[in-house]
Design an enzyme around this catalytic site. Structure first.
Site, PDB file in Angstrom:
ATOM      1  N   SER A  87      34.314  39.717  32.246  1.00 46.74           N
ATOM      2  CA  SER A  87      35.194  39.130  33.162  1.00 46.74           C
ATOM      3  C   SER A  87      34.183  38.920  34.460  1.00 46.74           C
ATOM      4  CB  SER A  87      36.286  39.556  33.491  1.00 46.74           C
ATOM      5  OG  SER A  87      36.200  41.062  33.864  1.00 46.74           O
ATOM      6  N   ASP A 112      42.102  45.365  43.097  1.00 44.63           N
ATOM      7  CA  ASP A 112      41.046  44.947  42.428  1.00 44.63           C
ATOM      8  C   ASP A 112      39.603  45.077  43.134  1.00 44.63           C
ATOM      9  OD1 ASP A 112      39.242  44.093  40.804  1.00 44.63           O
ATOM     10  OD2 ASP A 112      40.380  42.227  40.124  1.00 44.63           O
ATOM     11  N   HIS A 146      36.369  42.530  40.813  1.00 43.48           N
ATOM     12  CA  HIS A 146      36.451  41.083  40.582  1.00 43.48           C
ATOM     13  C   HIS A 146      35.985  40.293  42.045  1.00 43.48           C
ATOM     14  CE1 HIS A 146      38.226  42.416  36.642  1.00 43.48           C
ATOM     15  NE2 HIS A 146      37.195  41.354  36.284  1.00 43.48           N
TER      16      HIS A 146
END
Length: 376
Positions: free
Chosen positions: A124, A347, A350
């Site tokens: 990702s 998070d 990311h």
């Protein structure tokens, strides 16, 4: 469902897919004797555009409005998900003068890539860069006709084609760059010695690879390396073996090809505030400014960095390391945190798009542009 929502949901589904479908194709990875090779130099040989520089405010940023980009999934679109501050969008990476980076020219890149295929392969974090590049190109040619499609099953992928230029950009899900398959008993095997899925990557004119995060997770029932089978092993050792297998695959299959190969360097997380002088327990959550004193940053080197550099240096096929680690370490403000659709989330791995990955692509562009390497 809107087009961007459909694509976003599909990308999310692909990322969450196991990516473990069985494959019966013959091995494409073959052993090859390697000649020592020095790492490919930076875009400007006398400049370290990666590790010497700082983030400067630039009112011409961001390079695009994510709200106008149909290719970024909502989990990366922080503004769409309610992030109230905008300062994180206004920073440009400035290498130490007199060094500099060229302004990203999406129209030039589309014209140069006319009729070409550009593939991103990895996890990702690679998607972060892939979707950022799609948005940068879309902003440069907002009227260009595009088509998006996706595939699941044996090789999950997303494909976006800029029809007016004949440019195809593909993302292939591959957490490990080596095979993760089901055996006959439906157990999951991480095969450190095969890259059968690599048959899908052949034919690309530019390849960008990346892998590390998933090596820290156990998403398999056992690991197989030749005739050796174990339930688990030291993850750094496993990563090293897997990366060496990938390197042999690249040399065996791409050495004679004109394909330009890149490897995405380690993308740091910001879970330990002590690295930038904050109290213990502080994370990226709530951060709105970059680290402005590079000398005060105390982040530790990542052991995988040395492994990647050693493996790339031993390859015969030139592979350029996009050494994004240091510049990204300074951007504690750039993560999605709770603005990824999970209100309870924090998070710090990311990145928001638009945001830091745009600079990764600006450096990517500068490497392609240096030394007439935009020519094919």
């Amino acid at each position: 469902m809107e087009r961007r929502d459909l694509l976003s949901a599909t990308v999310l589904a692909v990322l969450l897919a196991t990516g473990i479908a069985a494959t019966t194709a013959a091995k494409t990875a073959t052993s090859q004797r390697h000649k020592p090779r020095r790492p490919v130099p930076a875009a400007v040989s006398s400049c370290d555009v990666y590790n010497k520089g700082s983030w400067v405010a630039d009112e011409s940023y961001p390079l695009y409005d994510a709200a106008s980009c149909p290719f970024v999934r909502k989990e990366f679109d922080c503004r769409r998900m309610g992030r109230p501050d905008t300062t994180y969008l206004k920073y440009r990476w400035q290498p130490t003068p007199p060094c500099s980076l060229p302004r990203f020219d999406g129209l030039k890149l589309l014209s140069t890539w006319r009729g070409k295929t550009v593939a991103f392969v990895g996890d990702s974090l690679v998607v972060n860069q892939y979707e950022s590049l799609l948005c940068m190109l879309h902003a440069a040619a907002p009227g260009a006709r595009t088509n998006a499609s996706w595939a699941s099953g044996e090789s999950p992928s997303i494909t976006v084609r800029f029809e007016d230029y004949g440019v195809t950009l593909v993302y292939y899900l591959s957490h490990y760059l080596v095979d993760l398959v089901h055996d006959k008993a439906r157990r999951i095997a991480l095969k450190l010695d095969t890259v059968d899925e690599g048959r899908n990557w052949l034919g690309a004119d530019v390849l960008v690879f990346g892998s590390w995060r998933w090596w820290a997770r156990k998403s398999w029932d056992y690991i197989q390396d030749g005739n050796t089978v174990v339930q688990d092993m030291d993850r750094t050792q496993a990563f090293t073996k897997g990366l060496q297998t990938w390197a042999r695959w690249v040399d065996a299959n791409l050495l004679q090809a004109s394909t330009k190969v890149f490897f995405q360097g380690y993308s740091p997380n910001h879970l330990n505030g002590q690295e930038w002088g904050a109290p213990w327990g502080k994370t990226c959550v709530g951060e709105t400014m970059p680290v402005n004193n590079t000398a005060a940053y105390h982040g530790q080197p990542n052991p995988q960095d040395a492994i990647v550099r050693r493996v790339l240096a031993g390859m015969t096929k030139p592979v350029h390391l996009l050494d994004i680690t240091f510049m990204s370490q300074l951007r504690k403000d750039g993560h999605t945190t709770k603005y990824n659709g999970d209100i309870q989330g924090g998070d710090c791995t990311h990145w928001c798009v638009a945001g830091v990955p745009d600079t990764w692509n600006t450096v990517f562009y500068s490497v392609l542009a240096a030394g007439n390497s935009l020519r094919y």
